[in-house]
Design a protein around this motif. Sequence first.
Motif, PDB file in Angstrom:
ATOM      1  N   PHE A  83       0.838  -1.200   0.000  1.00 41.61           N
ATOM      2  CA  PHE A  83       0.000   0.000   0.000  1.00 41.61           C
ATOM      3  C   PHE A  83       0.875   1.253   0.000  1.00 41.61           C
ATOM      4  CE2 PHE A  83       0.743  -1.125   4.440  1.00 41.61           C
ATOM      5  CZ  PHE A  83       1.057   0.090   5.037  1.00 41.61           C
ATOM      6  N   ALA A  84       0.360   2.300  -0.626  1.00 46.04           N
ATOM      7  CA  ALA A  84       1.056   3.582  -0.667  1.00 46.04           C
ATOM      8  C   ALA A  84       0.588   4.441   0.499  1.00 46.04           C
ATOM      9  CB  ALA A  84       0.772   4.287  -1.991  1.00 46.04           C
ATOM     10  N   TRP A  85       1.441   5.325   0.967  1.00 44.55           N
ATOM     11  CA  TRP A  85       1.090   6.223   2.063  1.00 44.55           C
ATOM     12  C   TRP A  85       1.783   7.570   1.878  1.00 44.55           C
ATOM     13  CZ3 TRP A  85       5.455   7.872   4.493  1.00 44.55           C
ATOM     14  CH2 TRP A  85       6.576   7.047   4.408  1.00 44.55           C
ATOM     15  N   SER A  86       1.268   8.574   2.543  1.00 45.41           N
ATOM     16  CA  SER A  86       1.848   9.908   2.470  1.00 45.41           C
ATOM     17  C   SER A  86       1.629  10.623   3.787  1.00 45.41           C
ATOM     18  CB  SER A  86       1.211  10.715   1.334  1.00 45.41           C
ATOM     19  OG  SER A  86       1.612  12.076   1.405  1.00 45.41           O
ATOM     20  N   ALA A  87       2.687  11.244   4.304  1.00 41.43           N
ATOM     21  CA  ALA A  87       2.571  12.006   5.539  1.00 41.43           C
ATOM     22  C   ALA A  87       1.630  13.186   5.365  1.00 41.43           C
ATOM     23  CB  ALA A  87       3.947  12.500   5.984  1.00 41.43           C
ATOM     24  N   ASP A  88       1.501  13.679   4.136  1.00 38.87           N
ATOM     25  CA  ASP A  88       0.607  14.812   3.866  1.00 38.87           C
ATOM     26  C   ASP A  88      -0.854  14.413   4.001  1.00 38.87           C
ATOM     27  OD1 ASP A  88       2.596  16.786   3.237  1.00 38.87           O
ATOM     28  OD2 ASP A  88       2.953  15.710   1.367  1.00 38.87           O
ATOM     29  N   GLN A  89      -1.125  13.121   3.926  1.00 39.41           N
ATOM     30  CA  GLN A  89      -2.507  12.659   4.019  1.00 39.41           C
ATOM     31  C   GLN A  89      -2.888  12.212   5.427  1.00 39.41           C
ATOM     32  OE1 GLN A  89      -2.680   9.581   1.043  1.00 39.41           O
ATOM     33  NE2 GLN A  89      -2.833  11.021  -0.658  1.00 39.41           N
ATOM     34  N   TRP A  90      -1.919  12.166   6.325  1.00 35.99           N
ATOM     35  CA  TRP A  90      -2.237  11.794   7.694  1.00 35.99           C
ATOM     36  C   TRP A  90      -3.101  12.877   8.306  1.00 35.99           C
ATOM     37  CZ3 TRP A  90       3.527  10.418   9.036  1.00 35.99           C
ATOM     38  CH2 TRP A  90       3.853   9.214   8.385  1.00 35.99           C
ATOM     39  N   LYS A  91      -4.160  12.478   8.930  1.00 37.63           N
ATOM     40  CA  LYS A  91      -5.117  13.433   9.467  1.00 37.63           C
ATOM     41  C   LYS A  91      -4.480  14.293  10.554  1.00 37.63           C
ATOM     42  CE  LYS A  91      -9.148  10.513   8.617  1.00 37.63           C
ATOM     43  NZ  LYS A  91     -10.300   9.794   9.220  1.00 37.63           N
ATOM     44  N   SER A  92      -4.847  15.581  10.529  1.00 37.34           N
ATOM     45  CA  SER A  92      -4.375  16.473  11.575  1.00 37.34           C
ATOM     46  C   SER A  92      -4.978  16.015  12.895  1.00 37.34           C
ATOM     47  CB  SER A  92      -4.795  17.912  11.282  1.00 37.34           C
ATOM     48  OG  SER A  92      -6.200  18.013  11.190  1.00 37.34           O
ATOM     49  N   HIS A 108      13.147  14.738   8.070  1.00 34.54           N
ATOM     50  CA  HIS A 108      14.237  13.788   7.813  1.00 34.54           C
ATOM     51  C   HIS A 108      14.095  13.107   6.451  1.00 34.54           C
ATOM     52  CE1 HIS A 108      14.866  14.122  12.233  1.00 34.54           C
ATOM     53  NE2 HIS A 108      16.122  13.881  11.896  1.00 34.54           N
ATOM     54  N   GLY A 109      13.242  13.672   5.594  1.00 32.14           N
ATOM     55  CA  GLY A 109      13.135  13.162   4.228  1.00 32.14           C
ATOM     56  C   GLY A 109      12.256  11.949   4.071  1.00 32.14           C
ATOM     57  N   ILE A 110      11.323  11.739   4.985  1.00 29.56           N
ATOM     58  CA  ILE A 110      10.407  10.589   4.905  1.00 29.56           C
ATOM     59  C   ILE A 110       8.996  11.150   4.792  1.00 29.56           C
ATOM     60  CG2 ILE A 110       9.648   8.458   6.019  1.00 29.56           C
ATOM     61  CD1 ILE A 110      12.345   8.673   7.629  1.00 29.56           C
ATOM     62  N   SER A 132      10.386   8.218   0.307  1.00 33.73           N
ATOM     63  CA  SER A 132      10.880   9.336  -0.483  1.00 33.73           C
ATOM     64  C   SER A 132      10.539  10.650   0.211  1.00 33.73           C
ATOM     65  CB  SER A 132      10.236   9.310  -1.876  1.00 33.73           C
ATOM     66  OG  SER A 132      10.536  10.498  -2.599  1.00 33.73           O
ATOM     67  N   PRO A 133      11.348  11.693  -0.025  1.00 30.55           N
ATOM     68  CA  PRO A 133      11.024  13.015   0.531  1.00 30.55           C
ATOM     69  C   PRO A 133      10.003  13.752  -0.337  1.00 30.55           C
ATOM     70  CG  PRO A 133      13.099  13.139  -0.632  1.00 30.55           C
ATOM     71  CD  PRO A 133      12.691  11.682  -0.642  1.00 30.55           C
ATOM     72  N   ARG A 134       9.644  13.164  -1.492  1.00 31.20           N
ATOM     73  CA  ARG A 134       8.710  13.812  -2.415  1.00 31.20           C
ATOM     74  C   ARG A 134       7.262  13.623  -1.993  1.00 31.20           C
ATOM     75  NH1 ARG A 134       9.300  10.490  -6.513  1.00 31.20           N
ATOM     76  NH2 ARG A 134      11.011   9.279  -5.613  1.00 31.20           N
ATOM     77  N   ARG A 135       6.388  14.509  -2.483  1.00 27.38           N
ATOM     78  CA  ARG A 135       4.962  14.425  -2.185  1.00 27.38           C
ATOM     79  C   ARG A 135       4.300  13.292  -2.961  1.00 27.38           C
ATOM     80  NH1 ARG A 135       2.594  18.928   0.298  1.00 27.38           N
ATOM     81  NH2 ARG A 135       4.004  20.698   0.584  1.00 27.38           N
ATOM     82  N   GLU A 136       4.749  13.084  -4.205  1.00 27.19           N
ATOM     83  CA  GLU A 136       4.143  12.069  -5.059  1.00 27.19           C
ATOM     84  C   GLU A 136       5.185  11.027  -5.446  1.00 27.19           C
ATOM     85  OE1 GLU A 136       2.258  13.844  -8.394  1.00 27.19           O
ATOM     86  OE2 GLU A 136       0.910  15.087  -7.178  1.00 27.19           O
ATOM     87  N   ILE A 137       4.755   9.780  -5.512  1.00 25.87           N
ATOM     88  CA  ILE A 137       5.660   8.679  -5.813  1.00 25.87           C
ATOM     89  C   ILE A 137       5.030   7.745  -6.835  1.00 25.87           C
ATOM     90  CG2 ILE A 137       6.814   8.671  -3.574  1.00 25.87           C
ATOM     91  CD1 ILE A 137       4.883   6.411  -2.764  1.00 25.87           C
ATOM     92  N   SER A 138       5.858   6.909  -7.417  1.00 26.56           N
ATOM     93  CA  SER A 138       5.370   5.887  -8.333  1.00 26.56           C
ATOM     94  C   SER A 138       4.776   4.740  -7.523  1.00 26.56           C
ATOM     95  CB  SER A 138       6.514   5.356  -9.200  1.00 26.56           C
ATOM     96  OG  SER A 138       6.132   4.184  -9.889  1.00 26.56           O
TER      97      SER A 138
END
Length: 234
Positions: A83-92, A108-110, A132-138
């Motif tokens: 599964f893909a995940w993103s710190a930007d999508q973690w609920k406040s 720290h780039g995660i 990745s430190p990026r917002r979007e990934i493959s």
Amino acid sequence: MDEAFRCLIDKLDSARGHELMVGALRDFAASIGFERFAYLQKEGMRVRTLSSYPEPWKKIYLERHLVRIDPVVREARLRREPFAWSADQWKSTDDREMRDFRNEAISHGIRSGITVAVEGSFASTLMLTLASPRREISTTFSQHGAKAIQALLSVHYRSLVRSTRVDVGPRQTLSPKELLCVEWAARGRNGPQIADILGMSPRTVQDHLDKARKKAAASTVPHLIAIAKDRSWL
């Protein structure tokens, strides 16, 4: 992608030690567009890791036992597919510790990644994460579920059998008296017998065994003994 998986398995098969394992996994992550990797095994309170994450972050993660609140670990325990995940999508949240976790991970780039998880022995969770430190990934990696799981299990096997060093979180070590009670229990003695041998009351022996079970996240005394032997406490 198939070639990347094949190269990873081949390199892990010939790896003789920690650094070669890290190098194989780092090369694999880079070959499919990720900057970092992390292997994690969680069994009760015990955490084993092998990763290329920044050392300051690894120290913070292990010392503060952040596996308790890690959203990726929580999701991995519920899902048995990549599964893909993103710190930007973690609920406040109003939870300060959780906010700090998110902010420190990003610093720290995660920031985003893909994780595959399977259930290990003693109800442990095994995870392999590419980050990745990026917002979007493959998400190509997550589309190769069977191969991803094969890679995870290969990492797990090598980490146990061939790695010379694996980062380990703070252990819930047993006290000398707790260890003595577990040792005698492992020899087939019951509570009253252990109490007589060690000059304790049966209630005190039971208290030591209960504390030891809690530290090892064991459900029963036989389970505790099995874990103690697995971790070379006995």
